[in-house]
Each structure stands twice: as structure tokens, then as C-alpha cells.
Enzyme design. Structure first.
Site, PDB file in Angstrom:
ATOM      1  N   HIS A 596       2.921 -11.986 -42.970  1.00  0.00           N
ATOM      2  CA  HIS A 596       4.475 -11.871 -42.883  1.00  0.00           C
ATOM      3  C   HIS A 596       4.796 -12.433 -41.625  1.00  0.00           C
ATOM      4  O   HIS A 596       5.669 -13.354 -41.920  1.00  0.00           O
ATOM      5  CB  HIS A 596       4.669 -10.637 -42.836  1.00  0.00           C
ATOM      6  CG  HIS A 596       6.414 -10.007 -42.623  1.00  0.00           C
ATOM      7  ND1 HIS A 596       6.857  -9.264 -43.721  1.00  0.00           N
ATOM      8  CD2 HIS A 596       6.954 -10.045 -41.640  1.00  0.00           C
ATOM      9  CE1 HIS A 596       8.152  -9.238 -43.326  1.00  0.00           C
ATOM     10  NE2 HIS A 596       8.305  -9.564 -42.018  1.00  0.00           N
ATOM     11  N   GLU A 597       4.302 -12.506 -40.701  1.00  0.00           N
ATOM     12  CA  GLU A 597       4.786 -13.140 -39.574  1.00  0.00           C
ATOM     13  C   GLU A 597       4.570 -14.536 -39.455  1.00  0.00           C
ATOM     14  O   GLU A 597       5.479 -15.283 -38.756  1.00  0.00           O
ATOM     15  CB  GLU A 597       4.023 -12.304 -38.286  1.00  0.00           C
ATOM     16  CG  GLU A 597       4.342 -10.751 -38.097  1.00  0.00           C
ATOM     17  CD  GLU A 597       5.783 -10.405 -38.104  1.00  0.00           C
ATOM     18  OE1 GLU A 597       6.660 -11.324 -37.702  1.00  0.00           O
ATOM     19  OE2 GLU A 597       6.170  -9.373 -38.678  1.00  0.00           O
ATOM     20  N   PHE A 736      19.171   0.467 -33.168  1.00  0.00           N
ATOM     21  CA  PHE A 736      19.728   0.799 -31.867  1.00  0.00           C
ATOM     22  C   PHE A 736      19.233  -0.051 -30.731  1.00  0.00           C
ATOM     23  O   PHE A 736      19.990   0.385 -29.748  1.00  0.00           O
ATOM     24  CB  PHE A 736      19.427   2.319 -31.645  1.00  0.00           C
ATOM     25  CG  PHE A 736      20.057   3.236 -32.621  1.00  0.00           C
ATOM     26  CD1 PHE A 736      21.698   3.326 -32.838  1.00  0.00           C
ATOM     27  CD2 PHE A 736      19.169   4.143 -33.281  1.00  0.00           C
ATOM     28  CE1 PHE A 736      22.190   4.133 -33.681  1.00  0.00           C
ATOM     29  CE2 PHE A 736      20.003   4.726 -34.261  1.00  0.00           C
ATOM     30  CZ  PHE A 736      21.231   4.922 -34.561  1.00  0.00           C
ATOM     31  N   ALA A 737      18.427  -0.825 -30.837  1.00  0.00           N
ATOM     32  CA  ALA A 737      18.004  -1.615 -29.632  1.00  0.00           C
ATOM     33  C   ALA A 737      17.602  -2.961 -30.245  1.00  0.00           C
ATOM     34  O   ALA A 737      16.757  -3.801 -29.700  1.00  0.00           O
ATOM     35  CB  ALA A 737      16.741  -1.155 -29.071  1.00  0.00           C
TER      36      ALA A 737
END
Length: 816
Positions: A596-597, A736-737
Site C-alpha cells: 500500500h505505502e 483531528f490532526a
């Protein structure tokens, strides 16, 4: 954490992967600069990570360290010229953050050097940009303006600071420490403020409007398409960055952006700290019944490493002899880093231990974690993003987010979600029912109807693994000896040579690395023999200083403007480390994660774009960026590919054919629950950023964010409702980050395209080597080469001849 789309690391257990999106200039990303570097799935459209042969850097290559200089740190920009720092009475030393002619000098980088580098580079960048603005304000200059006099100049101006800040951000994720964190957090506000000057520059915006009108899009060349897309993205990015705001609105917008940057960083740090904080030492060997040897060895080794670390901190006067690791006798130290956590959920027979670890993991960085509570930050982030959207004229933050994505509207995302859910939900409910029956039949009295009404969430992965072993007569531990990391890498590299005509070779020792386990590789084009790219691979989990998950990041981006023609990537995983004399023996899920990466890395490294803002992953719409990564996962089920690496690490014997067939049969196992879980995350994210009233929730006058989670779960995972104490959102760093705010749906959106793309290979016959190579080269020349220089839908149509359809996705998931 990570993602099947966020690369799910296990049945029903989230493993969130991070990726940081970087661009040639910060204009295309300024609206997202509030995100912190090392948040899960990171900064969306941050600055380009490029270093170059910049003669202006030479003048700042040595800096003096003042006794009054505060140590600081930062993360994300690109500045073309470096400033000479002022000289003090101290001796001049080489600052590694300013050595940018080649790859980063990781071995000599010290946190204390970041602030002097940032301050000198900021000073030079601001002076250069001020001069550019003055020039662009001249009517005669505007009349003669063309593309080359604007964006390439901006990229060169931003380059050096972006290089230094990008390296600092990378180290903050893979070699985190108190000093580096302090430096990073202190410098971040300076970076955000400086980059606002670019996104909100009226002279620059006006100049780009002039350039936009002059670009001739009718010539049909890739060069013109790149420039057109770069200008278009920059203008939109500047509008989203507040260029149209004035007075108090502009002041408030910049204040919000600064606050979001700080909140994002603290959110990410709290998750990392809470993850590191927990450990459970088990010394009762009976608790290890049924646990695979690899997991026991990992935990026993973790215990020994902990004792050594503790001894080093206490000093030699308290040194005691540390016993040798004993995987069979223990003790075993369980932590919350992903390989350890998944091993507990998958194999620990003791239900109470599973429950304890599950609940601790689920409550990370919440009210139960003293000093690291992300609940207030969640409400503040949601309110600030909503306020930001209103200032920019959008109804809500979701609408703002989609303004730069493929999906035309929130409703269009919901339509795709509901289409998949209609197939996935019935399948998920059947899967859970089968799981419950199996547990009752095989779990003994503890799982009888009299003692247990239903399975707890900490039971699902354990019994899912046991059922899978029974169905397919295959245990994960049996496959690991065939997935040694060195062999898997060789097989993966053989695949890309076969289908993309590139050759990957090890180049360890040719450049500096940040950890002894990091490997370095070079990529060559087979036909020309040209060295076209390189990448670092950091493969193993290091919970003491490395963020969890897996991600691809930019080290050096391709860009004609700054003289960089060889792209370099960071590929970071958190896989099972070697234990004793054994190499890293990977789970099949870890193999998929590596593929995937690498898919992300290929899009970055094989780009043929020369305009920095649209080279590689830059300028690619966020809901299309997962196409290459998810596409690569499909090859983990292709026989020639798997037999290129599936050899026993000791004997060299290939994996038995029946074992491989069972692996393929397992592909769609649990696909219903897996799909529903991802759909829930995507819709929860959109709901929080569109319809939710965070202000009312924060005050207690309306729904809490956890109420929203339960409400959305009742639609997409009604068979497995969240526990009352569920605080998953407190570690949902994706939104959120990181760059996935109102964008988590992107995984499923892109998965439609990735599945359809792989179907092109299936249609010509995976056994037809000549045709597979032909389709592979076409994929390279379109999806992997064009980057953001062509709209993603057009890129897909050039490869496939039509728009994407969901049929292949449903078929691959066994839901057709």
C-alpha cells in the site's frame, strides 16, 4: 493507526495510516496548514518537501548559536533562499538543517539547530517575497507577466525553509523526543504566520489571475496542463487561505489557523504519549496458551528492552544483571503499539486481558488520561473549522473541504456510501451471527447464553481469527515464515520491474539515516538506465519514539524550478521487528500495508511532471490520492507476484500451493464488517463537519461528539454499537490532526477507482504476461506519471477509457 482504506490492520480493529501531502508551494494548501505534520494521515496540502542546488543556501550554511536563542522547532514549508544568520561571540558551526545540496544529514541533526535555521531562513524568505510583491505590483511588469515569472519564483523563495521544516516534521514522527517536540511546537506559529503572507498576498493573487488568462489550454500539451492546474490550484488555495478577507475577518481567520495548528500538534502528541504510557507485564505462562511464538517473542523481547532502557536511565550504580529473553517463560510486556495490540486482540485467550487492553486502547487521550485529554480539543477544533468555513462563505467545513476534491457534494458521498452499505450491512450482520454461534460452540461455559448475552468488541477479532482458521484450515503463524521482509521486498521490486519497467536496488550506506534499521533504495528506469528516484524505508515499530501507523511522505519532490529531477520518498511502516536471529517475519496484513505505502511512493517517484505544485502526489485531489496505494494491494493475491517472495526464511522452500489458495479464499472473509466500519468512519467524519453543532455539544446543551458516533453507528454498524466509554474519536488523528477532515470518505471513493483499475489487468488475463506488461506500462504513463498535472477523472479515463464504476470493488469484496 492507518487503513485498508485507512489500512485496517486487523478484522474489526482500526490501524490508521498516515500520509503527508506536500506540494511545490504552500499556495495550494494554506487552508490546511493548521494541521500538524505528524498527525495521522497528516497535513493535507502542505508545502513541498524539496531540497535543491540553491546557491543562496551556501551563504547560510554555517550559523552561529547565540546564548540567548530559544530552542524551537517547526514543520512544513519551502523557501528558496536561505539567510545568513547573525554572528555572535560563539564559534560558527555547520547547521545540518541548512545543508540542502543533497539528502538530509540525519546523523548530525540536533534539535537545538532548528530554531537558528528557521529564523535565518524566515528572514530571508520574507525579504525575498516582499521584493517579489513589489515587482508584481508594477503595471509594466503585470503587462508582460507569464507563468515562469510567478509560481516558479514563489517556489524558489519558499524552498529552503520548506526543506528544513519538512525534515524537522519527519523527524518529529520517527525520532520524537522532548527537545525536538519543544523546538517543533515553538517554531510552528512562526511558520503558520509566515505562510499566511503568501496565501493572502493580493499582488500575488492578482498576478496569478493575469497568468491564468494568458495560459493557452487549447494546445493540449502536458506542460501547459501542468501550469494551468498549478495556477488553478493556487488561486483556489489562496481563496481558501483568506486572500479575500479584510480587517477583523482576516485577523480572526489567521488567529483560527494558528489555533488549529497548535491544537492539531497537541492532539497528535497526546495520542502518541498515551500510547507509550501503557504497558501490561504478564508473568503467568498459562495466560499465553494459544499465543503464537512470534507474539510471545515480541512481548518477551519488549520486556528485556524495557529493563535495559530503565537501567540506562537509572545509571550504572543501580545496574543489575538483565536476564536473557525467554519467549516461553516470560515475562511478557504488552504495549499499545500496533503489532502488540493486534497480537493481543487476535490471539490472547484470556478474555479479561483482551478487555483491559481494548478499553485502554479505545480510551487513549481521553478524560481517563491525565494531562492528555483530547475531548476539549475535539470540540474546539470542530468549532474553529466551522467558523473558518463561515468566514470563507461556506455553509460548513465539509463544503469547504469538498471545494478542492473530486466529490461534488456531501450528498454524492452519501450516495456512494449508501450504495455500498446496502450490500455490506446484510453481509456484516450475517458474519457477526456466524461468529457468535462459533464462539458459543467453541468457547466453553464462558460464552454460553446464560453467561454472555453477546460478544464484546474485544471478542470480535479473537473469534474472527479462530473462525477463519477453522474455515480455511490456516493460521496466521503458519504463513509468517514465508513472509520475511527481505524476501517480500525482493518480490515487490520484481513485480514493479515486470509491470512498470523500473529496477529497485539497495543503496544502504550512500546517505545518512535516522535509525540503524532504516534502509535506502534507488529506482532506475530499465530502458534508459537513468536513476529516476530514491526512497528510505523505515519498516519496524519503535513505540518509544515513533508514531504508530504507516505512511508515505515526501523527502524531495521533483521540480524544475528548484533544480530537482530525482524524487525521494519516505516509506514508514510499523511492522513486526526482527527478534533474536530471525528476520522480520511479517503477517499478511503487514505485507499488504507495505505494498500500500509503496503504491503511494510510486506515484511520487515515477512522476513525469516537472512543475513542483503538481508533481507526484502534489495537486492530486485528496479523494483520488489513494488510487495507486490501494491498487498495489491487489497484487498480494496474484500468484506470480506472491511466489516471487513467499519462500520459507530458513529452508528457501516456496509456500505450499494449498496455503496460497487459502490466502486467496480469505480475501473476502469479514468484508461486510470491514466495509461497514470504514463507511461509519467516513460518514461520522462528514456529519461532524457538516450538520453537527459543536458549540452546543461542548456546553452540554446538545449532542456530544460521542452521541453523534453512536447515532451514526446505529445506521452503519447497528450490530456492534460503541460502548458507553468508547472514546475512539480522541485518537482519530486522521480527522483531528491530519488532512482527512471531511475527507475520510476518500478511501472508499478512491477504492472504487483502484479496484476498477486492477480489473483492467484481470480483463486481459493475469496469466498473460505480455498483456499485463502492456497494461502496466499504460498505468505507469497515466496514473503514476501525470501526478496532479491532469484532473484525476481525466487521468483515469486515459487509462481505462471510461469513468470508474463500483462493480469491481463490490466483486473484489465479495459483495456483488
Amino acid at each position: 493507526a492507518k487503513s485498508h482504506t485507512s489500512r485496517e490492520s486487523s478484522s474489526n480493529q482500526s490501524n490508521i495510516y498516515k500520509k503527508m501531502k506536500t506540494g511545490g508551494t504552500l499556495l495550494v494548501s494554506i487552508a490546511m496548514i493548521a494541521s500538524s505534520v505528524r498527525a495521522f494521515q497528516s497535513l493535507t496540502r502542505a508545502a513541498a518537501s524539496k531540497g535543491g542546488n540553491n546557491p543562496l543556501l551556501k551563504e547560510a550554511m554555517t550559523t552561529s548559536t547565540s546564548t540567548t536563542t530559544a530552542h524551537n522547532r517547526g514543520h512544513l514549508i519551502r523557501t528558496a533562499s536561505a539567510a545568513a544568520s547573525s554572528t555572535t561571540e560563539t564559534t560558527a558551526t555547520v547547521n545540518s538543517f541548512l545543508q540542502q545540496d543533497d539528502l538530509p544529514k540525519f546523523a548530525s541533526m540536533e534539535p537545538k539547530d532548528l530554531t537558528p535555521a528557521v529564523e535565518s531562513l524566515l528572514e530571508k524568505m520574507e525579504a525575498d517575497f516582499s521584493a517579489l510583491e513589489t515587482n508584481l505590483s508594477n503595471d509594466e511588469v503585470l503587462a508582460e507577466l507569464n507563468y515562469d515569472k510567478v509560481l516558479p519564483e514563489v517556489e524558489r523563495i519558499q524552498f529552503a525553509l520548506g526543506y528544513a521544516w519538512g525534515v524537522a516534521g519527519h523527524l518529529n514522527g520517527v525520532r520524537n523526543g522532548d527537545e525536538l517536540r519543544k523546538e517543533y511546537e515553538t517554531n510552528q506559529p512562526k511558520i503558520v504566520k509566515a505562510m499566511s503572507q503568501f496565501s493572502q498576498s493580493k499582488p500575488l493573487y492578482d498576478a496569478l489571475k493575469v497568468v491564468e488568462e494568458k495560459i493557452d489550454n487549447t494546445d493540449g500539451t502536458f506542460e501547459t496542463s501542468q501550469k494551468s492546474r498549478a495556477v488553478e490550484n493556487s488561486l483556489r488555495g489562496m481563496m481558501l487561505g483568506g486572500v479575500g478577507l479584510e480587517g477583523e475577518q482576516k485577523e480572526r481567520f489567521n488567529e483560527i489557523r494558528m489555533n488549529l495548528a497548535s491544537l492539531s500538534t497537541s492532539f497528535s502528541n497526546n495520542v502518541l504519549d498515551a500510547t507509550k504510557e501503557f504497558s501490561l507485564t504478564v508473568d503467568d505462562a498459562s495466560k499465553m496458551e494459544g499465543v503464537p511464538e512470534s507474539a510471545k517473542a515480541m512481548w518477551a523481547n519488549s520486556h528485556v528492552m524495557y529493563l535495559k532502557s530503565k537501567q540506562e536511565k537509572e545509571g550504572e550504580d543501580k545496574a543489575e544483571e538483565i536476564p536473557e529473553m525467554d519467549a516461553e517463560a516470560g515475562p511478557w510486556r504488552i504495549s499499545l503499539d500496533m503489532p502488540s495490540y493486534i497480537a493481543v486482540m487476535s490471539h490472547m485467550k484470556d478474555r479479561s486481558i483482551r478487555e483491559q487492553v481494548y478499553k485502554t486502547y479505545l480510551k487513549r487521550a481521553s478524560e481517563s488520561t491525565e494531562g492528555k485529554n483530547n475531548v476539549p480539543a475535539i470540540y474546539e477544533i470542530l468549532q474553529l473549522k466551522q467558523e473558518m468555513a463561515k468566514l470563507l462563505g461556506y455553509k460548513n467545513y465539509a463544503d469547504l473541504s469538498l471545494a478542492s476534491k473530486m466529490a461534488p457534494s456531501v450528498s454524492s458521498v452519501s450516495e456512494l456510501t449508501d450504495l455500498i452499505a446496502a450490500k455490506a450491512l446484510p453481509a456484516a450482520e450475517e458474519e457477526l451471527e456466524e461468529l457468535m454461534e462459533f464462539a458459543r460452540e467453541n468457547g466453553g461455559d464462558e460464552y454460553s447464553e446464560a453467561n454472555l448475552e453477546k460478544l464484546g468488541p474485544w471478542d470480535l477479532t479473537f473469534w474472527s481469527e479462530r473462525l477463519k482458521e477453522t474455515k480455511f484450515d490456516l493460521r496466521e503463524e503458519e504463513t509468517r515464515p514465508y513472509f520475511a521482509l527481505p524476501a517480500v521486498l525482493d518480490g515487490m521490486f520484481a513485480l514493479v520491474k515486470r509491470i512498470f519497467n523500473i529496477e529497485v536496488t539497495a543503496a544502504d550506506g550512500e546517505t545518512e539515516v535516522w535509525n540503524k534499521d532504516v534502509q535506502f533504495f534507488k529506482v532506475k528506469d530499465v530502458d534508459s538506465g537513468k536513476h529516476i528516484a530514491s526512497f528510505f524505508l523505515d519498516p519496524y515499530s519503535r513505540p518509544e519514539d515513533k508514531s504508530g501507523g504507516a505512511w508515505m511522505d515526501v523527502c524531495v519532490g521533483k521540480s524544475e524550478a528548484v533544480g530537482r529531477d530525482t524524487a525521494v520518498a519516505y516509506l514508514t511502516c510499523n511492522g513486526s521487528p526482527p527478534v533474536g536471529d530471525k528476520p522480520s517475519l511479517m503477517t499478511f496484513r503487514e505485507v499488504e500495508t507495505l505494498f500500500h505505502e509503496f503504491g503511494h511512493g510510486l506515484q511520487h517517484m515515477l512522476t513525469e511532471a516537472s512543475v513542483g505544485d503538481v508533481a507526484g502526489i502534489n495537486g492530486v485531489e485528496w479523494d483520488a490520492v489513494e488510487l495507486p496505494s490501494q491498487f498495489m494491494e491487489n497484487w498480494c493475491y496474484d500468484e506470480p507476484t506472491v511466489y516471487g517472495f513467499a519462500k520459507h526464511w530458513e529452508t528457501g522452500e516456496p509456500m505450499p500451493k494449498e496455503m496460497f489458495e487459502k490466502l486467496k479464499e480469505q480475501k473476502t472473509y469479514g468484508a461486510g464488517m470491514m466495509s461497514c466500519r470504514q463507511l461509519l468512519f467516513g460518514q461520522l467524519d462528514l456529519e461532524l463537519h457538516s450538520n453537527y453543532d459543536a458549540k452546543a455539544g461542548a456546553s452540554g446543551e446538545g449532542e456530544s461528539v460521542f452521541d453523534v458516533q453512536r447515532r451514526m453507528a446505529s445506521t452503519y454498524t447497528p450490530y456492534n454499537m460503541p460502548l458507553p466509554e468508547d472514546r475512539f474519536l480522541c485518537s482519530f488523528s486522521h480527522i483531528f490532526a491530519g488532512g482527512y477532515s471531511a475527507g475520510y470518505y476518500s478511501y472508499k471513493w478512491a477504492e472504487v477507482m483502484s479496484a476498477d483499475a486492477f480489473a483492467a489487468f484481470e480483463e486481459v488475463g493475469l496469466e498473460n504476461e505480455e498483456k499485463v506488461q502492456e497494461v502496466g506500462l499504460k498505468f505507469r504513463k497515466t496514473v503514476l506519471s501525470l501526478g496532479g498535472g491532469v484532473p484525476p477523472m481525466e487521468v483515469f479515463k486515459r487509462f481505462r477509457g471510461r469513468e470508474p464504476a463500483p462493480d469491481a470493488l463490490l466483486r473484489h469484496n465479495g459483495l456483488s
